[in-house]
Write a protein that holds these residues in place. Structure first.
Motif, short mmCIF file in Angstrom:
data_model
loop_
_atom_site.label_atom_id
_atom_site.label_comp_id
_atom_site.label_asym_id
_atom_site.label_seq_id
_atom_site.Cartn_x
_atom_site.Cartn_y
_atom_site.Cartn_z
N ASP A 11 0.87 -1.18 0.00
CA ASP A 11 0.00 0.00 0.00
C ASP A 11 0.90 1.22 0.00
O ASP A 11 1.96 1.22 0.64
CB ASP A 11 -0.92 0.02 1.23
CG ASP A 11 -2.09 0.98 1.06
OD1 ASP A 11 -1.85 2.21 1.04
OD2 ASP A 11 -3.22 0.53 0.94
N ASP A 56 -3.26 -3.02 -2.05
CA ASP A 56 -4.20 -1.99 -2.48
C ASP A 56 -4.42 -2.16 -3.98
O ASP A 56 -3.59 -2.73 -4.69
CB ASP A 56 -3.59 -0.62 -2.16
CG ASP A 56 -4.59 0.52 -2.32
OD1 ASP A 56 -5.78 0.24 -2.53
OD2 ASP A 56 -4.16 1.68 -2.21
N TYR A 57 -5.56 -1.64 -4.46
CA TYR A 57 -5.85 -1.69 -5.90
C TYR A 57 -5.06 -0.63 -6.64
O TYR A 57 -4.43 -0.90 -7.65
CB TYR A 57 -7.36 -1.50 -6.12
CG TYR A 57 -7.79 -1.64 -7.56
CD1 TYR A 57 -8.36 -2.82 -8.01
CD2 TYR A 57 -7.62 -0.60 -8.46
CE1 TYR A 57 -8.76 -2.96 -9.33
CE2 TYR A 57 -8.02 -0.73 -9.78
CZ TYR A 57 -8.59 -1.91 -10.22
OH TYR A 57 -8.97 -2.04 -11.53
N ALA A 58 -5.10 0.59 -6.13
CA ALA A 58 -4.48 1.73 -6.83
C ALA A 58 -3.21 2.17 -6.11
O ALA A 58 -3.27 2.65 -4.99
CB ALA A 58 -5.46 2.89 -6.93
N ASP A 66 -0.43 -0.53 -11.86
CA ASP A 66 -1.24 -0.98 -10.73
C ASP A 66 -2.59 -1.46 -11.27
O ASP A 66 -2.79 -1.55 -12.48
CB ASP A 66 -1.42 0.12 -9.67
CG ASP A 66 -2.13 1.35 -10.23
OD1 ASP A 66 -2.43 1.39 -11.43
OD2 ASP A 66 -2.39 2.28 -9.43
N GLY A 67 -3.49 -1.81 -10.37
CA GLY A 67 -4.81 -2.23 -10.79
C GLY A 67 -4.80 -3.51 -11.60
O GLY A 67 -3.96 -4.39 -11.42
N VAL A 85 -7.07 -8.40 -2.52
CA VAL A 85 -7.11 -7.00 -2.95
C VAL A 85 -7.96 -6.19 -1.97
O VAL A 85 -9.07 -6.59 -1.61
CB VAL A 85 -7.70 -6.88 -4.37
CG1 VAL A 85 -7.97 -5.41 -4.71
CG2 VAL A 85 -6.73 -7.46 -5.39
N THR A 87 -9.71 -2.41 -1.59
CA THR A 87 -10.08 -1.32 -2.49
C THR A 87 -11.28 -0.54 -1.98
O THR A 87 -12.08 -1.07 -1.19
CB THR A 87 -10.39 -1.88 -3.90
OG1 THR A 87 -10.71 -0.81 -4.78
CG2 THR A 87 -11.56 -2.85 -3.86
N MET A 89 -13.02 0.69 -4.49
CA MET A 89 -13.77 0.55 -5.74
C MET A 89 -15.04 -0.25 -5.51
O MET A 89 -15.01 -1.34 -4.94
CB MET A 89 -12.89 -0.14 -6.79
CG MET A 89 -13.62 -0.52 -8.07
SD MET A 89 -14.27 0.91 -8.95
CE MET A 89 -12.75 1.68 -9.50
N SER A 108 -13.31 -4.64 0.87
CA SER A 108 -13.57 -3.21 0.75
C SER A 108 -12.94 -2.48 1.93
O SER A 108 -13.06 -2.92 3.09
CB SER A 108 -15.09 -2.94 0.73
OG SER A 108 -15.34 -1.56 0.82
N LYS A 109 -12.29 -1.37 1.65
CA LYS A 109 -11.68 -0.59 2.73
C LYS A 109 -12.74 0.06 3.62
O LYS A 109 -12.42 0.55 4.70
CB LYS A 109 -10.77 0.49 2.14
CG LYS A 109 -9.47 -0.05 1.56
CD LYS A 109 -8.56 1.08 1.11
CE LYS A 109 -7.21 0.56 0.67
NZ LYS A 109 -6.28 1.63 0.25
N GLU A 210 -9.31 5.44 -9.37
CA GLU A 210 -8.96 4.10 -8.88
C GLU A 210 -8.02 3.37 -9.84
O GLU A 210 -7.10 2.68 -9.42
CB GLU A 210 -10.23 3.28 -8.68
CG GLU A 210 -10.03 1.97 -7.93
CD GLU A 210 -9.89 2.14 -6.43
OE1 GLU A 210 -9.42 1.20 -5.78
OE2 GLU A 210 -10.25 3.21 -5.92
#
Length: 222
Positions: A11, A56-58, A66-67, A85, A87, A89, A108-109, A210
């Motif tokens: 991250d 992290d995703y991004a 990334d992603g 993952v 995210t 998003m 999900s964060k 994102e």
């Protein structure tokens, strides 16, 4: 000696990394190292020290992006690595494509960090785990995960239009800069939004941030 799952955390925000460290501090999980971008991730995975990558995703700025492109690269280069993952998003098209790529554990964060431990254990065993927010979105998908992995494969021209649009340019200005008609640019924007699965400019901006079409507002980490 009891079996431990070897984990690498990635991250670009040090505070998030510290929070994850505390959340996964259990006897069955061994934190091997941390990374702030894709360059560091690949360097660590090349060492063969991880069973599970929690990422992290991004994370803009790394050599390997990334992603979605990064995850596809990792899964192809390190077929034994499992990925969890994290995210913010909430776009159904992106989640569907993640699952189609082989990322089967998504947190999900916005959900409680306690979901990380079961996600890591289940990822290690090859299972599937979605935190509540992600699971609710996955349940709404109109196609089974993996059936269509082209939802967010924008054409070069569509990506160009979206990148300029989320940078603050108006359709007329984009048309002038790209030497296309206003109608063509508008059509490409609408086509891209349909592929992404968003209906509003607000969701389009969230998606663009994102996936790295617009630079993150976070300061770079040295």
């Amino acid at each position: 000696m009891p079996y431990k799952i070897r984990v690498v955390i990635a991250d670009d925000h040090p505070a998030i990394v510290e929070g994850i460290k505390q959340s996964i501090a259990v006897s069955t999980i061994e934190l091997m190292d941390t990374a702030r971008n894709s360059t560091q991730i690949i360097a660590l995975l090349d060492k063969g020290i991880a069973d599970v990558l929690v990422t992290d995703y991004a994370m803009p700025g790394g050599e390997f992006g990334d992603g979605l492109p990064l995850f596809e690269f990792i899964l192809r280069r390190y077929p034994d690595i499992k990925i969890v993952v994290m995210t913010m998003m909430d776009n159904p098209g992106v989640l569907r494509t993640l699952i189609a790529l082989g990322v089967r554990c998504i947190i999900s964060k916005s959900d409680d960090a306690s979901h990380l431990i079961p996600a890591i254990h289940i990822a290690s065993s090859g299972g599937q785990y979605f935190s509540p927010t992600v699971n609710a979105i996955v349940q709404t998908l109109d196609k089974p995960p993996g059936e269509d992995n082209k939802d967010v494969n924008l054409s070069k021209r569509e990506s160009e239009v979206i990148r300029l649009y989320v940078s603050g340019m108006k359709i007329n200005d984009i048309a002038a800069q790209l030497h296309r008609s206003k109608q063509t640019v508008s059509s490409q924007k609408n086509s891209a939004m349909k592929k992404i699965g968003v209906a509003s400019d607000a969701d389009l901006f969230k998606y663009a941030l994102e996936v790295g079409l617009v630079p993150s507002s976070s300061p770079p980490q040295d």
